[in-house]
Motif scaffolding. Structure first.
Motif, PDB file in Angstrom:
ATOM      1  N   PRO A  90      49.166  36.110  49.168  1.00 11.83           N
ATOM      2  CA  PRO A  90      50.315  36.380  48.297  1.00 11.83           C
ATOM      3  C   PRO A  90      49.957  36.372  46.800  1.00 11.83           C
ATOM      4  CG  PRO A  90      50.962  34.943  50.087  1.00 11.83           C
ATOM      5  CD  PRO A  90      49.466  35.129  50.212  1.00 11.83           C
ATOM      6  N   VAL A  91      49.076  35.472  46.369  1.00 12.04           N
ATOM      7  CA  VAL A  91      48.737  35.399  44.936  1.00 12.04           C
ATOM      8  C   VAL A  91      48.059  36.685  44.433  1.00 12.04           C
ATOM      9  CG1 VAL A  91      46.490  34.254  45.263  1.00 12.04           C
ATOM     10  CG2 VAL A  91      47.730  33.909  43.139  1.00 12.04           C
ATOM     11  N   CYS A  92      47.348  37.366  45.285  1.00 15.73           N
ATOM     12  CA  CYS A  92      46.601  38.569  44.883  1.00 15.73           C
ATOM     13  C   CYS A  92      47.534  39.730  44.549  1.00 15.73           C
ATOM     14  CB  CYS A  92      45.659  39.034  45.996  1.00 15.73           C
ATOM     15  SG  CYS A  92      44.810  37.727  46.892  1.00 15.73           S
ATOM     16  N   LEU A 105      37.005  49.861  49.153  1.00 12.23           N
ATOM     17  CA  LEU A 105      37.222  51.299  49.323  1.00 12.23           C
ATOM     18  C   LEU A 105      38.082  51.845  48.181  1.00 12.23           C
ATOM     19  CD1 LEU A 105      37.873  51.452  53.185  1.00 12.23           C
ATOM     20  CD2 LEU A 105      35.843  52.273  51.978  1.00 12.23           C
ATOM     21  N   LYS A 106      38.829  50.942  47.496  1.00 19.30           N
ATOM     22  CA  LYS A 106      39.659  51.355  46.354  1.00 19.30           C
ATOM     23  C   LYS A 106      39.350  50.418  45.189  1.00 19.30           C
ATOM     24  CE  LYS A 106      43.875  51.061  47.906  1.00 19.30           C
ATOM     25  NZ  LYS A 106      45.309  51.187  47.594  1.00 19.30           N
ATOM     26  N   PRO A 107      38.200  50.579  44.561  1.00 18.26           N
ATOM     27  CA  PRO A 107      37.806  49.598  43.543  1.00 18.26           C
ATOM     28  C   PRO A 107      38.631  49.663  42.263  1.00 18.26           C
ATOM     29  CG  PRO A 107      36.122  51.306  43.761  1.00 18.26           C
ATOM     30  CD  PRO A 107      37.195  51.609  44.780  1.00 18.26           C
ATOM     31  N   ARG A 108      38.764  48.513  41.659  1.00 12.73           N
ATOM     32  CA  ARG A 108      39.313  48.441  40.304  1.00 12.73           C
ATOM     33  C   ARG A 108      38.157  48.707  39.340  1.00 12.73           C
ATOM     34  NH1 ARG A 108      43.752  44.244  39.400  1.00 12.73           N
ATOM     35  NH2 ARG A 108      44.885  46.129  40.009  1.00 12.73           N
ATOM     36  N   ASN A 109      37.066  47.989  39.540  1.00 13.24           N
ATOM     37  CA  ASN A 109      35.875  48.192  38.707  1.00 13.24           C
ATOM     38  C   ASN A 109      34.853  48.993  39.527  1.00 13.24           C
ATOM     39  OD1 ASN A 109      33.484  48.006  37.270  1.00 13.24           O
ATOM     40  ND2 ASN A 109      33.983  45.974  36.488  1.00 13.24           N
ATOM     41  N   LEU A 133      43.253  44.285  53.720  1.00 13.46           N
ATOM     42  CA  LEU A 133      41.918  43.931  53.258  1.00 13.46           C
ATOM     43  C   LEU A 133      41.711  44.524  51.870  1.00 13.46           C
ATOM     44  CD1 LEU A 133      39.744  44.419  56.455  1.00 13.46           C
ATOM     45  CD2 LEU A 133      41.061  42.428  55.702  1.00 13.46           C
ATOM     46  N   ARG A 134      41.428  43.644  50.910  1.00 14.53           N
ATOM     47  CA  ARG A 134      41.194  44.105  49.528  1.00 14.53           C
ATOM     48  C   ARG A 134      39.780  44.689  49.402  1.00 14.53           C
ATOM     49  NH1 ARG A 134      40.441  44.662  44.379  1.00 14.53           N
ATOM     50  NH2 ARG A 134      40.065  46.663  45.300  1.00 14.53           N
ATOM     51  N   GLY A 135      38.908  44.204  50.232  1.00 14.04           N
ATOM     52  CA  GLY A 135      37.516  44.646  50.181  1.00 14.04           C
ATOM     53  C   GLY A 135      36.682  43.645  50.949  1.00 14.04           C
ATOM     54  N   GLY A 160      49.802  31.398  33.874  1.00 16.78           N
ATOM     55  CA  GLY A 160      50.406  32.720  34.051  1.00 16.78           C
ATOM     56  C   GLY A 160      49.395  33.731  34.570  1.00 16.78           C
ATOM     57  N   VAL A 161      49.930  34.824  35.118  1.00 14.60           N
ATOM     58  CA  VAL A 161      49.076  35.806  35.797  1.00 14.60           C
ATOM     59  C   VAL A 161      48.074  36.474  34.858  1.00 14.60           C
ATOM     60  CG1 VAL A 161      49.077  37.744  37.393  1.00 14.60           C
ATOM     61  CG2 VAL A 161      51.096  36.361  37.185  1.00 14.60           C
ATOM     62  N   ALA A 162      48.556  36.870  33.663  1.00 15.01           N
ATOM     63  CA  ALA A 162      47.658  37.611  32.762  1.00 15.01           C
ATOM     64  C   ALA A 162      46.432  36.765  32.406  1.00 15.01           C
ATOM     65  CB  ALA A 162      48.405  38.055  31.517  1.00 15.01           C
ATOM     66  N   CYS A 164      48.451  41.102  41.063  1.00 13.84           N
ATOM     67  CA  CYS A 164      47.560  42.025  40.340  1.00 13.84           C
ATOM     68  C   CYS A 164      47.086  43.200  41.196  1.00 13.84           C
ATOM     69  CB  CYS A 164      46.329  41.293  39.832  1.00 13.84           C
ATOM     70  SG  CYS A 164      46.673  40.109  38.530  1.00 13.84           S
ATOM     71  N   HIS A 165      47.298  43.124  42.497  1.00 19.60           N
ATOM     72  CA  HIS A 165      46.825  44.193  43.378  1.00 19.60           C
ATOM     73  C   HIS A 165      47.950  44.788  44.231  1.00 19.60           C
ATOM     74  CE1 HIS A 165      42.600  43.567  42.387  1.00 19.60           C
ATOM     75  NE2 HIS A 165      42.701  42.271  42.649  1.00 19.60           N
ATOM     76  N   GLY A 166      49.214  44.387  43.951  1.00 21.76           N
ATOM     77  CA  GLY A 166      50.351  44.912  44.712  1.00 21.76           C
ATOM     78  C   GLY A 166      50.776  46.287  44.193  1.00 21.76           C
ATOM     79  N   GLU A 190      32.281  50.627  38.747  1.00 21.52           N
ATOM     80  CA  GLU A 190      30.880  50.439  38.391  1.00 21.52           C
ATOM     81  C   GLU A 190      30.239  49.323  39.213  1.00 21.52           C
ATOM     82  OE1 GLU A 190      29.033  49.454  34.181  1.00 21.52           O
ATOM     83  OE2 GLU A 190      30.723  50.853  34.094  1.00 21.52           O
ATOM     84  N   ARG A 191      31.004  48.254  39.415  1.00 26.49           N
ATOM     85  CA  ARG A 191      30.471  47.106  40.140  1.00 26.49           C
ATOM     86  C   ARG A 191      30.723  47.171  41.641  1.00 26.49           C
ATOM     87  NH1 ARG A 191      33.105  42.177  36.781  1.00 26.49           N
ATOM     88  NH2 ARG A 191      31.342  41.601  35.477  1.00 26.49           N
ATOM     89  N   ALA A 192      31.853  47.779  42.033  1.00 22.62           N
ATOM     90  CA  ALA A 192      32.350  47.545  43.397  1.00 22.62           C
ATOM     91  C   ALA A 192      32.359  48.761  44.311  1.00 22.62           C
ATOM     92  CB  ALA A 192      33.763  46.951  43.323  1.00 22.62           C
ATOM     93  N   ALA A 220      44.943  34.869  34.259  1.00 18.89           N
ATOM     94  CA  ALA A 220      44.051  34.728  35.422  1.00 18.89           C
ATOM     95  C   ALA A 220      43.160  35.956  35.613  1.00 18.89           C
ATOM     96  CB  ALA A 220      44.877  34.464  36.682  1.00 18.89           C
ATOM     97  N   ILE A 221      43.363  36.988  34.799  1.00 16.00           N
ATOM     98  CA  ILE A 221      42.504  38.183  34.925  1.00 16.00           C
ATOM     99  C   ILE A 221      41.013  37.802  34.870  1.00 16.00           C
ATOM    100  CG2 ILE A 221      41.790  40.342  33.779  1.00 16.00           C
ATOM    101  CD1 ILE A 221      44.703  40.967  33.258  1.00 16.00           C
ATOM    102  N   PRO A 222      40.621  36.953  33.911  1.00  9.33           N
ATOM    103  CA  PRO A 222      39.186  36.613  33.850  1.00  9.33           C
ATOM    104  C   PRO A 222      38.654  35.925  35.111  1.00  9.33           C
ATOM    105  CG  PRO A 222      40.298  35.961  31.823  1.00  9.33           C
ATOM    106  CD  PRO A 222      41.375  36.356  32.789  1.00  9.33           C
ATOM    107  N   ALA A 275      42.191  48.045  30.514  1.00 10.14           N
ATOM    108  CA  ALA A 275      40.799  47.689  30.848  1.00 10.14           C
ATOM    109  C   ALA A 275      40.219  48.589  31.936  1.00 10.14           C
ATOM    110  CB  ALA A 275      40.736  46.221  31.275  1.00 10.14           C
ATOM    111  N   TYR A 276      41.092  49.090  32.833  1.00 11.59           N
ATOM    112  CA  TYR A 276      40.611  49.893  33.976  1.00 11.59           C
ATOM    113  C   TYR A 276      41.420  51.185  34.093  1.00 11.59           C
ATOM    114  CZ  TYR A 276      38.782  45.281  35.089  1.00 11.59           C
ATOM    115  OH  TYR A 276      38.155  44.068  35.025  1.00 11.59           O
ATOM    116  N   PRO A 277      41.123  52.168  33.261  1.00 13.30           N
ATOM    117  CA  PRO A 277      41.907  53.411  33.302  1.00 13.30           C
ATOM    118  C   PRO A 277      41.819  54.125  34.655  1.00 13.30           C
ATOM    119  CG  PRO A 277      40.073  53.553  31.724  1.00 13.30           C
ATOM    120  CD  PRO A 277      40.124  52.147  32.192  1.00 13.30           C
TER     121      PRO A 277
END
Ligand code: HEC
Length: 189
Positions: free
Chosen positions: A142-144, A83-87, A179-181, A51-53, A147-149, A89-91, A55-57, A165-167
């Motif tokens: 498509p799989v991305c 250009l639109k990071p989730r994290n 392009l996700r990044g 399941g998708v959840a 979590c990124h749609g 701090e890292r990205a 796969a977060i890790p 986790a990512y406010p």
């Protein structure tokens, strides 16, 4: 006025530079690109079996860990930027990465195959030395999108987990082919 000898020397140095760049590019691709299908494969497999959840890790820990391992073995820096990071701090991209990401988006909008978008340049480092910098676009498959749609289209429990986790998450609203990044590599020369 430039003498023929000066012109010949300049041409030679341009040729030498181009050859150095070509070999750096080829070598960098060979070292880092095999990580990408491994991450994508792991992502697809985990989404399908658990399941998708679950796969977060894969995007959160496994992908950065695989890059860190490769980077440590080579003595390079490898990370993902957006250009639109989730994290953030890292990205969050630095100035060079930001400029390249903007160029990547324009190349994509101009019809270039997102899987083929990359750049390699020899640039001056902050300490005055030279480094080779490489970036490879990370297109949305498509799989991305799970979590990124579009934020409203995410599965409720997944959306909850991501928002907790990512406010400050900015990494939604993507469609396949966007392009996700990019993967970003810095090699000391
Ligand atoms: C199961 C949910 C999930 C799926 C599916 C997913 N991601 Fe992510 N993605 C995340 C999470 C969570 C992060 C934040 C990682 C971190 O904390 O460093 C992230 C971060 C990223 C980053 C780093 C930049 C940033 O925004 O922080 C990139 C690049 C990325 N994802 C690309 C992809 C691509 C490409 C795919 C499809 C092959 C994909 N992701 C599929 C959850 C997912």
């Amino acid at each position: 006025m430039k003498t023929p000898l000066t012109i010949a020397l300049i041409s030679l140095s341009i040729v030498a530079h181009a050859a150095e760049l070509d070999s750096l590019l080829a070598d960098t691709r060979q070292e880092v690109l095999p990580v990408l299908p491994k991450v994508a494969g792991m992502m697809k497999q985990t989404v399908e079996s658990e399941g998708v959840a679950a796969a977060i890790p894969v995007c959160k820990e496994k992908a950065p860990a695989m890059m860190a391992e490769k980077a440590a073995a080579l003595g390079w820096k490898i990370r993902r930027v957006s250009l639109k990071p989730r994290n953030a701090e890292r990205a969050t991209p630095d100035a060079w990465e930001q400029a390249q990401l903007e160029i990547f988006d324009r190349r994509r909008a101009g019809g270039e195959d997102p899987k083929a978008i990359e750049v390699g340049e020899i640039v001056e480092a902050a300490d005055g030395g030279r480094v080779f910098r490489y970036m490879k676009a990370l297109p949305v498959a498509p799989v991305c999108v799970q979590c990124h749609g579009e934020r409203n289209a995410l599965a409720p429990e997944l959306r909850q987990a991501i928002e907790a986790a990512y406010p400050h998450d900015r990494a939604t609203g993507y469609a396949p082919g966007d392009l996700r990044g990019a993967l970003s590599v810095t090699r000391p020369l």
